[in-house]
Write a protein that holds these residues in place. Structure first.
Motif, mmCIF file in Angstrom:
data_model
loop_
_atom_site.group_PDB
_atom_site.id
_atom_site.type_symbol
_atom_site.label_atom_id
_atom_site.label_comp_id
_atom_site.label_asym_id
_atom_site.label_seq_id
_atom_site.Cartn_x
_atom_site.Cartn_y
_atom_site.Cartn_z
ATOM 1 N N ILE A 114 0.868 -1.183 0.000
ATOM 2 C CA ILE A 114 0.000 0.000 0.000
ATOM 3 C C ILE A 114 0.908 1.238 0.000
ATOM 4 C CG2 ILE A 114 -1.819 1.281 1.210
ATOM 5 C CD1 ILE A 114 -2.795 -1.324 2.393
ATOM 6 N N PRO A 115 1.238 1.788 -1.194
ATOM 7 C CA PRO A 115 2.161 2.925 -1.257
ATOM 8 C C PRO A 115 1.560 4.253 -0.780
ATOM 9 C CG PRO A 115 1.411 2.313 -3.455
ATOM 10 C CD PRO A 115 0.892 1.265 -2.529
ATOM 11 N N LEU A 116 0.194 4.354 -0.787
ATOM 12 C CA LEU A 116 -0.443 5.618 -0.422
ATOM 13 C C LEU A 116 -1.743 5.343 0.330
ATOM 14 C CD1 LEU A 116 -0.696 8.806 -0.800
ATOM 15 C CD2 LEU A 116 -2.104 8.251 -2.796
ATOM 16 N N GLN A 117 -1.925 6.045 1.474
ATOM 17 C CA GLN A 117 -3.182 5.999 2.223
ATOM 18 C C GLN A 117 -3.635 7.425 2.523
ATOM 19 O OE1 GLN A 117 -1.790 3.461 5.586
ATOM 20 N NE2 GLN A 117 -3.572 2.195 5.107
ATOM 21 N N ILE A 118 -4.915 7.684 2.306
ATOM 22 C CA ILE A 118 -5.492 8.998 2.627
ATOM 23 C C ILE A 118 -6.636 8.783 3.605
ATOM 24 C CG2 ILE A 118 -6.843 10.911 1.672
ATOM 25 C CD1 ILE A 118 -5.091 10.802 -0.789
ATOM 26 N N ASP B 115 -7.269 4.150 -0.138
ATOM 27 C CA ASP B 115 -5.919 3.584 -0.252
ATOM 28 C C ASP B 115 -5.620 3.307 -1.721
ATOM 29 O OD1 ASP B 115 -5.989 3.553 2.483
ATOM 30 O OD2 ASP B 115 -6.286 1.377 2.658
ATOM 31 N N ILE B 116 -4.356 3.385 -2.080
ATOM 32 C CA ILE B 116 -3.905 2.965 -3.412
ATOM 33 C C ILE B 116 -3.025 1.730 -3.219
ATOM 34 C CG2 ILE B 116 -2.613 3.575 -5.490
ATOM 35 C CD1 ILE B 116 -5.056 5.248 -5.242
ATOM 36 N N LEU C 58 -2.147 17.968 -3.163
ATOM 37 C CA LEU C 58 -2.014 17.576 -1.759
ATOM 38 C C LEU C 58 -1.158 16.317 -1.641
ATOM 39 C CD1 LEU C 58 -5.696 18.232 -0.671
ATOM 40 C CD2 LEU C 58 -3.704 19.350 0.348
ATOM 41 N N ILE C 59 -1.351 15.379 -2.567
ATOM 42 C CA ILE C 59 -0.586 14.120 -2.545
ATOM 43 C C ILE C 59 0.901 14.376 -2.772
ATOM 44 C CG2 ILE C 59 -0.186 11.950 -3.795
ATOM 45 C CD1 ILE C 59 -3.272 11.850 -4.224
ATOM 46 N N ILE C 60 1.227 15.290 -3.680
ATOM 47 C CA ILE C 60 2.649 15.552 -3.971
ATOM 48 C C ILE C 60 3.233 16.603 -3.020
ATOM 49 C CG2 ILE C 60 2.382 14.922 -6.399
ATOM 50 C CD1 ILE C 60 2.570 17.990 -7.013
ATOM 51 N N TYR D 196 -0.608 9.351 4.076
ATOM 52 C CA TYR D 196 0.511 8.479 4.426
ATOM 53 C C TYR D 196 1.169 7.961 3.143
ATOM 54 C CZ TYR D 196 -1.885 8.382 8.952
ATOM 55 O OH TYR D 196 -2.496 8.730 10.121
ATOM 56 N N ILE D 197 2.439 8.294 2.970
ATOM 57 C CA ILE D 197 3.206 7.820 1.814
ATOM 58 C C ILE D 197 4.323 6.929 2.339
ATOM 59 C CG2 ILE D 197 4.639 8.501 -0.146
ATOM 60 C CD1 ILE D 197 3.101 11.175 -0.165
ATOM 61 N N SER D 198 4.350 5.685 1.890
ATOM 62 C CA SER D 198 5.335 4.741 2.430
ATOM 63 C C SER D 198 6.753 5.153 2.040
ATOM 64 C CB SER D 198 5.043 3.328 1.932
ATOM 65 O OG SER D 198 5.499 3.160 0.601
ATOM 66 N N ASN D 199 7.716 4.648 2.800
ATOM 67 C CA ASN D 199 9.121 5.008 2.568
ATOM 68 C C ASN D 199 9.640 4.546 1.219
ATOM 69 O OD1 ASN D 199 9.340 6.239 5.072
ATOM 70 N ND2 ASN D 199 9.942 4.324 6.106
#
Length: 539
Positions: free
Chosen positions: A328-332, A352-353, A375-377, A388-391
């Motif tokens: 899950i690379p991205l969670q909003i 989630d993406i 907002l995501i970038i 939440y953007i994973s490492n």
């Protein structure tokens, strides 16, 4: 307007050469030609933004030329200005009135022997004010605002607060209001709803001046234009045809059929001559003379032989990632955002993406689709909620405004920081339809469609595993859209996209969709896209 000996090159590549043409005033012209034929370059020469290598364009004295910028800000506009004030600036009435007042003051302070010169300046200013219809100008602007469905809410915003589509509509309204002698439109219908488009078609058809249009919107071209200017990339020439685009295509089809017949005749003649030369070249006497005669004819034929340009083949190319992402690379979660702290544009949005997912954002114009991407970038900060953007998530972003390119550098120089071999870079650029010496063009001279292709090409070799695309097909014709979709379809990373192009999204392989402003999640189906495409065409 007279074009005299006009020649333009970029590096070793000649765009057009020794163009001589007289174009009548007050006509509506569709400017057509394949990618790289020089359509936008021609516009920039007309605007004085580019200087040709040789030759010039001659206008009637005092001719005013204005164009529709693809992105407000490219032409130096202050984006903090109020929208209504920006529209009013289309006619220089305030400056002219101020100058007139200064001249009347000067008249009272100057000796009588200098009065004639001042009176001439006053007359000149008054003629300009009359041309701009100073007493009815604001009413004219209000009619344009109404005709283009620019709401009171938009008028009260600053330019920087508008979406890409809203900015384009406002820029178009300003152009119409500015009343130039020559209007230049480069892909003008990208962000227009149907009602606004109908209003503009009617406005331009009745416009008391010349209109030049570059567009892939055939219906728009056919409705507005009465002449077609064809820029022939292979011959480096311009040719003016009477009639709209569809009429031009019919004439081109007849011309191509005649050309093919001539090619067939030449090929038969070539074969006959070669057979005789081959048969009698080692003979003697009359037969040898016959072979020599046919050899001369063959040599002349080959010099005059008609050449038909063969379309470039697509180059195979796969988008590579530097590393794999998390599952899950991205969670909003519960995301909220407003520009003015009064009304939330985005309210309580959560999703989630997943790794490798292609995810689509849809909704009516102005509901915050591009804002969500920003907002995501992290170009914008949410009022509340979390992103939440994973490492292991590496994000690459494609913006509608195409502001990630270095304008004063060539196409190939914009890739220097990526350390690609020349072979790999040529392969990438070929996949995005840049061939040969085209790669040495500077970004600032490219058309919006060409810039879009450069930006997408650069995105494709960024090594990122998460792509964020904001209306990537806006500046692309249908054929190019298919080529670009074919590239990104095979991408194995995650993608989040804003688009209302059903052909693009369907071919790309979208899996899930979120509808704004409600934040409703659903699986992709064609009906969702078609619904919002039609809805946005009416709003």
């Amino acid at each position: 307007m007279q074009i005299k000996n006009l020649t333009m090159t970029y590096g070793k590549q000649t765009i057009f050469e020794n163009i001589n043409l007289v174009i009548p005033n007050d006509i509506k012209i569709g400017v057509v030609g394949v990618n790289g034929a020089g359509k936008t370059t021609f516009f920039k020469i007309m605007m004085g933004l580019l200087t040709p290598d040789y030759g010039k364009i001659i206008y009637k004295n005092g001719t005013r030329i204005d164009w529709l910028p693809q992105v407000i800000g490219d032409e130096g506009t202050d984006l903090s200005i109020n929208v209504f004030d920006y529209l009013l600036s289309g006619r220089p009435l305030e400056e002219l009135n101020k100058k007139l007042e200064e001249l009347y003051v000067k008249l009272g302070e100057t000796e009588e022997k200098y009065h004639n010169a001042i009176y001439n300046e006053i007359t000149n200013i008054q003629e300009k004010l009359e041309y701009f219809d100073v007493y009815n100008a604001e009413n004219t602007l209000l009619k344009i605002i109404d005709g283009m469905n620019i709401t009171e809410e938009i008028l009260n915003h600053k330019l920087c607060e508008l979406s890409g589509g809203q900015k384009s509509k406002v820029a178009f309204a300003k152009l119409l209001y500015s009343k130039p002698d020559i209007i230049l439109l480069d892909e003008p219908t990208n962000h227009l709803d149907e009602e606004s488009k109908d209003y503009i078609i009617n406005y331009l058809k009745n416009y008391n001046g010349s209109v030049y249009i570059i567009s892939h919107d055939i219906k728009f071209l056919d409705e507005v234009t009465d002449n077609t200017l064809h820029l022939d990339k292979s011959k480096k020439t311009f040719e003016l045809f009477k009639g709209n685009y569809s009429n031009f295509k019919k004439l081109q089809k007849i011309k191509e059929e005649n050309l093919l017949r001539q090619v067939e005749i030449q090929e038969r003649e070539e074969k006959k001559l070669r057979d005789i030369v081959l048969l009698y070249s080692h003979s003697s006497g009359k037969r040898k003379k016959m072979a020599q005669d046919r050899e001369k004819k063959l040599e002349k034929l080959m010099k005059e032989k008609i050449k038909i340009e063969v379309p470039s083949k697509n180059v195979k190319f796969n988008i590579e990632m530097n590393r794999e992402s998390e599952l899950i690379p991205l969670q909003i979660k519960n995301l909220c955002f407003s520009y003015n702290n009064e009304h939330n544009l985005i309210e309580d949005v959560s999703f989630d993406i997943y790794k490798g997912e292609k995810f689509l954002i849809v909704g009516e114009n102005g509901v915050g689709k591009s804002t969500l991407l920003k907002l995501i970038i992290k170009e914008l900060t949410p009022n509340s909620g979390n992103i939440y953007i994973s490492n292991k998530t590496d994000i690459a972003y494609y913006a509608q405004e195409l502001d990630g390119l270095e304008m004063d550098k060539t196409i190939i120089e914009n890739f220097k920081d990526l350390n690609l071999s020349e072979k790999k870079l040529r392969n990438v650029l070929g996949r995005f339809l840049f061939f040969g010496d085209e790669v040495f063009k500077k970004i600032q001279v490219l058309s919006p469609g060409e810039r879009a292709r450069v930006a997408l090409a650069k995105l494709s070799v960024s090594g990122s595993n998460f792509l964020v695309l904001d209306e990537p097909t806006n500046h692309l014709d249908p054929e190019t859209t298919k080529v670009i979709a074919d590239v990104f379809k095979e991408f194995e990373g995650s993608m989040i996209i804003v688009s209302h192009n059903p052909d693009f999204t369907k071919y790309l392989g979208i899996e899930r969709t979120i509808i704004l402003p409600e934040g409703i999640l659903s699986y992709y189906n064609d009906g969702i896209i078609e619904y919002y495409q039609k809805l946005n065409s009416k709003s």
